[in-house]
Design a protein around this motif. Structure first.
Motif, PDB file in Angstrom:
ATOM      1  N   VAL A  17       0.561  -1.289   0.180  1.00  0.00           N
ATOM      2  CA  VAL A  17      -0.139   0.294   0.344  1.00  0.00           C
ATOM      3  C   VAL A  17       1.328   1.098   0.132  1.00  0.00           C
ATOM      4  CG1 VAL A  17      -1.815   1.225   0.994  1.00  0.00           C
ATOM      5  CG2 VAL A  17      -1.637  -1.404   1.173  1.00  0.00           C
ATOM      6  N   GLU A  25      -4.299  -0.768  -1.498  1.00  0.00           N
ATOM      7  CA  GLU A  25      -5.395  -0.645  -0.142  1.00  0.00           C
ATOM      8  C   GLU A  25      -5.492  -1.274   0.295  1.00  0.00           C
ATOM      9  OE1 GLU A  25      -9.373   1.252  -1.216  1.00  0.00           O
ATOM     10  OE2 GLU A  25      -8.834   1.046  -3.554  1.00  0.00           O
ATOM     11  N   LEU A  26      -5.550  -0.659   1.921  1.00  0.00           N
ATOM     12  CA  LEU A  26      -6.527  -1.554   2.783  1.00  0.00           C
ATOM     13  C   LEU A  26      -7.460  -0.926   2.758  1.00  0.00           C
ATOM     14  CD1 LEU A  26      -3.462  -1.494   5.589  1.00  0.00           C
ATOM     15  CD2 LEU A  26      -4.781  -3.373   4.583  1.00  0.00           C
ATOM     16  N   HIS A  27      -8.822  -1.864   3.318  1.00  0.00           N
ATOM     17  CA  HIS A  27     -10.062  -1.616   3.502  1.00  0.00           C
ATOM     18  C   HIS A  27     -10.529  -2.269   4.880  1.00  0.00           C
ATOM     19  CE1 HIS A  27     -14.314  -0.786   3.248  1.00  0.00           C
ATOM     20  NE2 HIS A  27     -14.624  -2.574   3.396  1.00  0.00           N
ATOM     21  N   GLY A  28     -10.244  -0.865   6.051  1.00  0.00           N
ATOM     22  CA  GLY A  28     -10.793  -1.275   7.552  1.00  0.00           C
ATOM     23  C   GLY A  28      -9.053  -1.606   8.083  1.00  0.00           C
ATOM     24  N   GLU A  29      -8.312  -2.731   9.062  1.00  0.00           N
ATOM     25  CA  GLU A  29      -7.138  -2.296   9.736  1.00  0.00           C
ATOM     26  C   GLU A  29      -6.737  -3.726   8.651  1.00  0.00           C
ATOM     27  OE1 GLU A  29      -6.910  -2.159  13.485  1.00  0.00           O
ATOM     28  OE2 GLU A  29      -8.642  -1.244  13.782  1.00  0.00           O
ATOM     29  N   ALA A  31      -7.407  -5.635   6.030  1.00  0.00           N
ATOM     30  CA  ALA A  31      -8.261  -6.576   4.173  1.00  0.00           C
ATOM     31  C   ALA A  31      -7.863  -5.553   3.465  1.00  0.00           C
ATOM     32  CB  ALA A  31      -9.981  -6.341   4.122  1.00  0.00           C
ATOM     33  N   LEU A  33      -7.116  -4.518  -1.007  1.00  0.00           N
ATOM     34  CA  LEU A  33      -7.783  -4.390  -1.895  1.00  0.00           C
ATOM     35  C   LEU A  33      -6.859  -4.118  -3.092  1.00  0.00           C
ATOM     36  CD1 LEU A  33     -11.102  -2.560  -0.798  1.00  0.00           C
ATOM     37  CD2 LEU A  33     -10.968  -5.255  -1.450  1.00  0.00           C
ATOM     38  N   TYR A  34      -6.650  -4.780  -4.152  1.00  0.00           N
ATOM     39  CA  TYR A  34      -5.942  -3.949  -4.792  1.00  0.00           C
ATOM     40  C   TYR A  34      -6.896  -4.395  -6.458  1.00  0.00           C
ATOM     41  CZ  TYR A  34      -5.926  -9.105  -6.345  1.00  0.00           C
ATOM     42  OH  TYR A  34      -5.973 -10.429  -5.930  1.00  0.00           O
TER      43      TYR A  34
END
Length: 69
Positions: A17, A25-29, A31, A33-34
């Motif tokens: 990230v 990108e981080l979703h929450g602490e 998870a 996403l890419y």
């Protein structure tokens, strides 16, 4: 260009990230996403992100097709 992340290996260290924020990108602490397909101008950043992954969960470009680790 393509990237694949083995989400079963990913531990959420988020090095990717920081190095390639347009792709990862981080979703929450924890998870991750890419975007599996990314523009060629992001290749060097994504390659660096893959190299920096402590658990080697990221495959880039030709590695994706070959499925090698």
């Amino acid at each position: 260009m393509r990237v694949v992340v083995d989400l079963t290996r990913c531990q959420g260290y988020a090095q990717c990230v920081f190095l390639a924020p347009d792709v990862f990108e981080l979703h929450g602490e924890e998870a991750l996403l890419y975007h599996p397909a990314f523009p060629d101008d992001q290749y060097e950043r994504v390659r660096q992100a893959a190299a920096a992954c402590p658990v080697q969960a990221i495959l880039v470009g030709e590695e994706v097709s070959a499925g090698v680790r």
